[in-house]
Design an enzyme around this catalytic site. Structure first.
Site, PDB file in Angstrom:
ATOM      1  N   THR A  65       0.646  -1.051  -0.216  1.00 44.44           N
ATOM      2  CA  THR A  65       0.121  -0.194  -0.010  1.00 44.44           C
ATOM      3  C   THR A  65       0.822   1.230  -0.125  1.00 44.44           C
ATOM      4  O   THR A  65       2.044   1.212  -0.255  1.00 44.44           O
ATOM      5  CB  THR A  65      -0.970  -0.147   1.102  1.00 44.44           C
ATOM      6  N   LYS A  69       3.314   1.456  -3.989  1.00 38.38           N
ATOM      7  CA  LYS A  69       2.673   0.533  -4.845  1.00 38.38           C
ATOM      8  C   LYS A  69       3.534   0.803  -6.440  1.00 38.38           C
ATOM      9  O   LYS A  69       3.388  -0.285  -7.031  1.00 38.38           O
ATOM     10  CB  LYS A  69       1.165   1.105  -5.068  1.00 38.38           C
ATOM     11  N   ASN A  90      -0.491  -3.753  -6.153  1.00 44.75           N
ATOM     12  CA  ASN A  90      -0.977  -3.973  -4.582  1.00 44.75           C
ATOM     13  C   ASN A  90      -0.920  -5.297  -4.097  1.00 44.75           C
ATOM     14  O   ASN A  90      -1.254  -5.437  -2.749  1.00 44.75           O
ATOM     15  CB  ASN A  90      -2.403  -3.188  -4.453  1.00 44.75           C
ATOM     16  N   ASP A 105      -6.793  -3.442  -7.003  1.00 44.98           N
ATOM     17  CA  ASP A 105      -7.370  -2.080  -7.013  1.00 44.98           C
ATOM     18  C   ASP A 105      -8.327  -1.969  -8.168  1.00 44.98           C
ATOM     19  O   ASP A 105      -9.609  -1.505  -7.597  1.00 44.98           O
ATOM     20  CB  ASP A 105      -6.702  -0.884  -6.708  1.00 44.98           C
ATOM     21  N   ALA A 131      -5.721  12.277  -9.874  1.00 43.08           N
ATOM     22  CA  ALA A 131      -5.042  11.959 -11.102  1.00 43.08           C
ATOM     23  C   ALA A 131      -3.494  11.130 -10.482  1.00 43.08           C
ATOM     24  O   ALA A 131      -2.732  10.918 -11.256  1.00 43.08           O
ATOM     25  CB  ALA A 131      -4.632  12.904 -12.275  1.00 43.08           C
ATOM     26  N   GLY A 132      -3.688  10.591  -9.349  1.00 42.41           N
ATOM     27  CA  GLY A 132      -2.639  10.087  -8.568  1.00 42.41           C
ATOM     28  C   GLY A 132      -2.658   8.288  -9.002  1.00 42.41           C
ATOM     29  O   GLY A 132      -3.627   7.978  -9.775  1.00 42.41           O
ATOM     30  N   ALA A 134      -4.185   6.261  -7.007  1.00 45.17           N
ATOM     31  CA  ALA A 134      -5.522   5.507  -7.007  1.00 45.17           C
ATOM     32  C   ALA A 134      -6.474   5.733  -8.160  1.00 45.17           C
ATOM     33  O   ALA A 134      -7.228   4.775  -8.715  1.00 45.17           O
ATOM     34  CB  ALA A 134      -6.343   5.905  -5.650  1.00 45.17           C
ATOM     35  N   GLY A 249     -15.990   3.846   0.334  1.00 44.40           N
ATOM     36  CA  GLY A 249     -14.952   3.295  -0.044  1.00 44.40           C
ATOM     37  C   GLY A 249     -14.497   1.877   0.513  1.00 44.40           C
ATOM     38  O   GLY A 249     -13.604   1.080   0.071  1.00 44.40           O
TER      39      GLY A 249
HETATM   40  P1  ATR Z   1      -2.881   7.971  -4.219  1.00 43.28           P
HETATM   41  O1  ATR Z   1      -1.993   6.788  -4.492  1.00 43.28           O
HETATM   42  O2  ATR Z   1      -3.578   7.856  -2.987  1.00 43.28           O
HETATM   43  O3  ATR Z   1      -3.665   8.447  -5.430  1.00 43.28           O
HETATM   44  P2  ATR Z   1      -0.953  10.213  -5.095  1.00 43.28           P
HETATM   45  O4  ATR Z   1      -0.663   9.395  -6.110  1.00 43.28           O
HETATM   46  O5  ATR Z   1      -0.137  11.190  -4.222  1.00 43.28           O
HETATM   47  O6  ATR Z   1      -1.895   9.150  -4.042  1.00 43.28           O
HETATM   48  O7  ATR Z   1      -2.285  11.054  -5.392  1.00 43.28           O
HETATM   49  C1  ATR Z   1      -2.818  12.172  -4.793  1.00 43.28           C
HETATM   50  C2  ATR Z   1      -4.125  12.686  -5.519  1.00 43.28           C
HETATM   51  O8  ATR Z   1      -4.831  13.632  -4.673  1.00 43.28           O
HETATM   52  C3  ATR Z   1      -3.745  13.733  -6.500  1.00 43.28           C
HETATM   53  O9  ATR Z   1      -4.763  13.894  -7.631  1.00 43.28           O
HETATM   54  C4  ATR Z   1      -3.586  14.938  -5.761  1.00 43.28           C
HETATM   55  O10 ATR Z   1      -3.677  16.288  -6.648  1.00 43.28           O
HETATM   56  P3  ATR Z   1      -2.395  16.785  -7.501  1.00 43.28           P
HETATM   57  O11 ATR Z   1      -1.972  16.080  -8.393  1.00 43.28           O
HETATM   58  O12 ATR Z   1      -2.619  18.001  -7.864  1.00 43.28           O
HETATM   59  O13 ATR Z   1      -1.491  16.768  -6.335  1.00 43.28           O
HETATM   60  C5  ATR Z   1      -4.788  14.925  -4.868  1.00 43.28           C
HETATM   61  N1  ATR Z   1      -4.723  15.641  -3.788  1.00 43.28           N
HETATM   62  C6  ATR Z   1      -3.846  15.612  -2.484  1.00 43.28           C
HETATM   63  N2  ATR Z   1      -3.914  16.555  -1.724  1.00 43.28           N
HETATM   64  C7  ATR Z   1      -4.779  17.473  -2.236  1.00 43.28           C
HETATM   65  C8  ATR Z   1      -5.443  18.837  -2.100  1.00 43.28           C
HETATM   66  N3  ATR Z   1      -5.049  19.432  -0.998  1.00 43.28           N
HETATM   67  N4  ATR Z   1      -6.176  19.327  -2.954  1.00 43.28           N
HETATM   68  C9  ATR Z   1      -6.615  18.904  -4.013  1.00 43.28           C
HETATM   69  N5  ATR Z   1      -6.080  17.786  -4.548  1.00 43.28           N
HETATM   70  C10 ATR Z   1      -5.272  16.950  -3.723  1.00 43.28           C
END
Ligand code: ATR
Length: 282
Positions: A65, A69, A90, A105, A131-132, A134, A249
């Site tokens: 996790t 990942k 995962n 996932d 767009a991260g 997940a 979730g």
């Molecule tokens: P995960 O594996 O949980 O998806 P990640 O790959 O770090 O973690 O992605 C985090 C996501 O949450 C991204 O879409 C991020 O937006 P950015 O690409 O602009 O960073 C979003 N995110 C995290 N904190 C945020 C915040 N305070 N406001 C808006 N979007 C946020």
């Protein structure tokens, strides 16, 4: 001699409140199989050593996790096509001397939408926030289910654009769009969507409220949050107030675990029983 328990676990950092051990123990008890599922807090700089440890100790399988990942991929012997495409593993399964990485996932998310949300994403308009890592599993899954249109909205617009461009290459039948969170297209994309997904890890309180207060949901929409703590996030509470259907979730978590359990044991997973137990642990 008693049979050696199946050695399983989860690698993450931090790993404090994971529900995975409870979920897998429920399933093992029902099947009367002996497992030992441990939570390992692995700092990023120790990830390679942790994977070497899995090999040395003949651990049978682990979940992986946040934040490992993607970083774990180079240390494994084989990667499933889905995990390769999403760029995230995962689940690791031992196959003889080889460690094989998979991604459950995407399966977990799609199964939750269909079975628990009661909506088939095929032919639907979908709005995904994030767009991260997940979000990648969510967007690939929806496109592979032949969603008609997916709008990806992200605070950092460039990441939404690259994800959309990437997904179009493999799933050309789905219309992919990318917008920044401040875009004036946000209102239209949200109000036209059949399914709305928060795929960020935001608890969504605070300054970056999603979606902005002026936007209302409607009863034809399914609003999904991948966050499960709290079970009813502020987003889901608002969607309910507006009369939309909602999906929490925890279902995605359970279905991804179910798929991992099947990979490790070849046995079915008691989804409803696992949910009953996990609800007492939130
Ligand atoms: P995960 O594996 O949980 O998806 P990640 O790959 O770090 O973690 O992605 C985090 C996501 O949450 C991204 O879409 C991020 O937006 P950015 O690409 O602009 O960073 C979003 N995110 C995290 N904190 C945020 C915040 N305070 N406001 C808006 N979007 C946020």
């Amino acid at each position: 001699m008693t049979e050696k328990p199946l050695a399983l676990g989860i690698l993450g950092h931090p790993i404090g409140h994971t529900l995975s051990p409870s979920m897998h123990n429920v399933a093992a008890n029902i099947h009367k199989i002996s497992i030992s599922y441990s939570a390992y807090d692995v700092k990023p700089e120790n990830l390679k050593d942790a994977i070497d440890g899995i090999r040395a100790l003949s651990i049978d399988g682990v979940n992986v996790t946040v934040p490992h990942k993607t970083a774990v991929i180079p240390y494994l012997d084989e990667i499933s096509p889905e995990a390769r495409q999403i760029g995230a593993v995962n689940t690791i399964t031992r196959n003889g001397e080889k460690l094989v990485g998979s991604n459950t996932d995407m399966y977990g998310f799609i199964t939750a939408i269909k079975e628990n949300g009661g909506v088939d994403p095929g032919g639907k308009r979908i709005f995904v926030y994030g767009a991260g890592g997940a979000a990648r599993a969510v967007v690939y899954g929806l496109a592979m289910e032949k969603a008609m249109e997916i709008t990806i909205a992200n605070r950092t617009e460039s990441k939404a654009v690259s994800l959309a461009v990437e997904v179009i290459q493999s799933e050309p039948e789905t219309n992919l769009k990318a917008i920044g969170f401040g875009s004036n297209k946000l209102f239209d994309s949200l109000s036209m969507a059949d399914i709305i997904v928060n795929a960020t890890s935001l608890g969504m309180g605070g300054a970056d409220e999603f979606p902005p207060g002026a936007i209302k949901f409607n009863k034809n929409q399914l609003v999904v949050d991948i966050v499960y703590r709290p079970l009813i996030t502020p987003l889901l509470a608002r969607a309910r107030e507006d009369g939309a259907k909602t999906l929490d979730g925890l279902w995605m978590l359970i279905h991804q675990g179910a798929s991992s359990f099947r990979l490790w044991t070849g046995k079915s997973f008691p989804v409803d029983k696992a949910r009953e137990v996990l609800l007492t642990k939130l």
